[in-house]
Design a protein around this motif. Structure first.
Motif, short mmCIF file in Angstrom:
data_model
loop_
_atom_site.label_atom_id
_atom_site.label_comp_id
_atom_site.label_asym_id
_atom_site.label_seq_id
_atom_site.Cartn_x
_atom_site.Cartn_y
_atom_site.Cartn_z
N GLY A 125 0.83 -1.20 0.00
CA GLY A 125 0.00 0.00 0.00
C GLY A 125 0.86 1.25 0.00
O GLY A 125 2.07 1.20 -0.26
N GLU A 126 0.22 2.38 0.34
CA GLU A 126 0.93 3.66 0.23
C GLU A 126 1.73 3.98 1.50
O GLU A 126 2.95 4.11 1.45
CB GLU A 126 -0.13 4.74 -0.03
CG GLU A 126 0.42 6.12 -0.16
CD GLU A 126 -0.68 7.13 -0.44
OE1 GLU A 126 -1.69 6.76 -1.06
OE2 GLU A 126 -0.51 8.29 -0.03
N ALA A 127 1.03 4.11 2.61
CA ALA A 127 1.70 4.54 3.84
C ALA A 127 0.80 4.23 5.02
O ALA A 127 -0.42 4.20 4.88
CB ALA A 127 1.94 6.05 3.78
N PRO A 128 1.39 4.02 6.20
CA PRO A 128 0.55 3.76 7.37
C PRO A 128 -0.34 4.96 7.69
O PRO A 128 0.07 6.11 7.48
CB PRO A 128 1.58 3.56 8.50
CG PRO A 128 2.90 3.39 7.84
CD PRO A 128 2.83 4.01 6.50
N GLY A 129 -1.53 4.69 8.20
CA GLY A 129 -2.43 5.75 8.68
C GLY A 129 -2.32 5.85 10.19
O GLY A 129 -1.42 5.27 10.81
N GLU A 132 -2.56 2.51 12.15
CA GLU A 132 -1.37 1.70 11.88
C GLU A 132 -0.18 2.25 12.67
O GLU A 132 0.62 1.50 13.23
CB GLU A 132 -1.05 1.71 10.37
CG GLU A 132 -1.99 0.89 9.51
CD GLU A 132 -3.35 1.54 9.26
OE1 GLU A 132 -3.47 2.77 9.49
OE2 GLU A 132 -4.28 0.83 8.82
N PRO A 138 0.70 -2.68 9.59
CA PRO A 138 0.02 -2.13 8.42
C PRO A 138 -1.41 -2.65 8.26
O PRO A 138 -1.73 -3.76 8.69
CB PRO A 138 0.87 -2.62 7.24
CG PRO A 138 1.56 -3.83 7.74
CD PRO A 138 1.72 -3.67 9.24
N PHE A 139 -2.23 -1.83 7.66
CA PHE A 139 -3.60 -2.20 7.28
C PHE A 139 -4.39 -2.83 8.43
O PHE A 139 -4.89 -3.95 8.32
CB PHE A 139 -3.59 -3.11 6.04
CG PHE A 139 -3.36 -2.34 4.76
CD1 PHE A 139 -4.41 -1.73 4.10
CD2 PHE A 139 -2.09 -2.22 4.23
CE1 PHE A 139 -4.20 -0.99 2.93
CE2 PHE A 139 -1.86 -1.48 3.06
CZ PHE A 139 -2.93 -0.88 2.42
N SER A 143 -9.27 0.53 6.06
CA SER A 143 -8.78 -0.02 4.79
C SER A 143 -8.39 -1.47 4.94
O SER A 143 -8.63 -2.30 4.05
CB SER A 143 -7.55 0.73 4.29
OG SER A 143 -7.85 2.04 4.00
N ASN A 165 3.93 -1.42 2.99
CA ASN A 165 3.69 -0.10 2.38
C ASN A 165 4.95 0.45 1.75
O ASN A 165 6.05 0.03 2.12
CB ASN A 165 3.23 0.89 3.46
CG ASN A 165 1.80 0.65 3.91
OD1 ASN A 165 0.88 0.73 3.11
ND2 ASN A 165 1.62 0.35 5.18
N HIS A 245 -6.87 1.25 -4.30
CA HIS A 245 -6.59 1.17 -2.87
C HIS A 245 -7.92 0.96 -2.11
O HIS A 245 -8.92 1.58 -2.47
CB HIS A 245 -5.93 2.48 -2.42
CG HIS A 245 -5.31 2.39 -1.07
ND1 HIS A 245 -6.06 2.34 0.09
CD2 HIS A 245 -4.01 2.30 -0.68
CE1 HIS A 245 -5.25 2.24 1.12
NE2 HIS A 245 -4.01 2.21 0.68
N1 URA Z 1 -3.41 2.71 3.89
C1 URA Z 1 -2.24 2.23 3.44
O1 URA Z 1 -1.85 2.48 2.31
N2 URA Z 1 -1.52 1.47 4.25
C2 URA Z 1 -1.90 1.16 5.49
O2 URA Z 1 -1.17 0.44 6.18
C3 URA Z 1 -3.13 1.67 5.94
C4 URA Z 1 -3.86 2.44 5.12
#
Ligand code: URA
Length: 272
Positions: A125-129, A132, A138-139, A143, A165, A245
């Motif tokens: 994925g893109e990046a932790p929120g 997370e 992650p995730f 999401s 991510n 996503h």
């Molecule tokens: N969105 C992401 O791209 N990665 C995550 O870990 C959580 C949300």
């Protein structure tokens, strides 16, 4: 306006602008910090056979957290650390030692990967929120819950796949990672893919798809197609594809139909 309402208004304005974490007791004038221009060394990494389009990140901007060592040095040190890891535990330990990503200054926890290090299916994925970042996984937020349901729809449990991510620390306010932040994390991502060696790699959303597939088109044009991913250290290319996503699918349920078709394509590829 009462002074209480005024202060609340100012706080709300900051939250709306993405300032949702406090990171220090004393203010820092970032306009006084001088950052050297940053370039990714062209020869410091194995490279991807199909896509070798790692972009040179621009100089850091005023307002970005300072990157510690210069960006070029940080990418070099990331490759040196990542290359030495011979399994995913060693790679995690190497990442814990690494101090070259500006996002470390604002994040609470490192968020590397979860799932099976021997998975046949890997998602990036893109990046932790926010959630997370709090849990260091992650995730695990909304999401992640949708990702679990998507996998279940093709008979796969979350514990069977590996999820990570493109950057391993949460960007403040959930902004998109900068090219420099992505570039310093990429050596660890490349090594992670080499070590896991999945049968199928799936990028989730535009930023991850651009970073790993080396394509410039949006994810709407990349999804449903197959690419290969390979680094110089890999003995064979890995089948790779892009999907919307899950966060986008939560906002745009009409695209779930396309995601379903992509999941069936992934299921097919795994059984082929
Ligand atoms: N969105 C992401 O791209 N990665 C995550 O870990 C959580 C949300």
């Amino acid at each position: 306006m009462t002074s209480h309402a005024h202060v609340k208004g100012i706080l709300q304005w900051h939250i709306d602008a993405g300032v949702d974490e406090t990171v220090g007791e004393t203010p820092v004038n970032r306009f006084e910090l001088v950052d050297a221009p940053v370039r990714v060394p062209a020869t410091s990494s194995p490279g991807q056979s199909n896509t070798a389009k790692r972009s040179s990140p621009p100089p850091t901007r005023p307002g970005d957290a300072p990157a510690g060592p210069s960006g070029e040095e940080a990418v070099k040190s990331a490759y040196e650390l990542a290359e030495k890891a011979s399994d995913t535990d060693e790679l995690r330990a190497a990442l814990e030692q690494f101090d070259g990503c500006a996002l470390q200054k604002t994040a609470t926890n490192l968020v590397f990967f979860n799932g099976d290090p021997k998975a046949k299916l890997m998602f990036v994925g893109e990046a932790p929120g926010a959630q997370e970042d709090r849990q260091g996984e992650p995730f695990v937020g909304p999401s992640g819950a949708l990702l679990d349901k998507m996998l279940a729809s093709i008979g796969i449990e979350r514990s069977e796949v590996l999820v990570s991510n493109t950057v391993f620390w949460r960007p403040p306010g959930n902004r998109t990672p900068t090219p420099q932040e992505t570039a310093v994390c990429m050596p660890f991502m490349e090594r992670l893919i080499e070590l896991v060696d999945p049968d199928v790699l799936v990028t989730l959303g535009g930023p991850a798809s651009k970073a790993l597939l080396g394509e410039t088109q949006g994810v709407g044009r990349l999804r449903g197609r197959w690419f290969t991913y390979e680094t110089a250290r890999m003995s064979h290319p890995i089948d790779a594809t892009a999907m919307f996503h899950p966060a986008y699918l939560l906002r745009t349920p009409s695209q779930k139909r396309a995601a379903w078709s992509d999941l069936l394509g992934i299921q097919d590829k795994l059984s082929g």
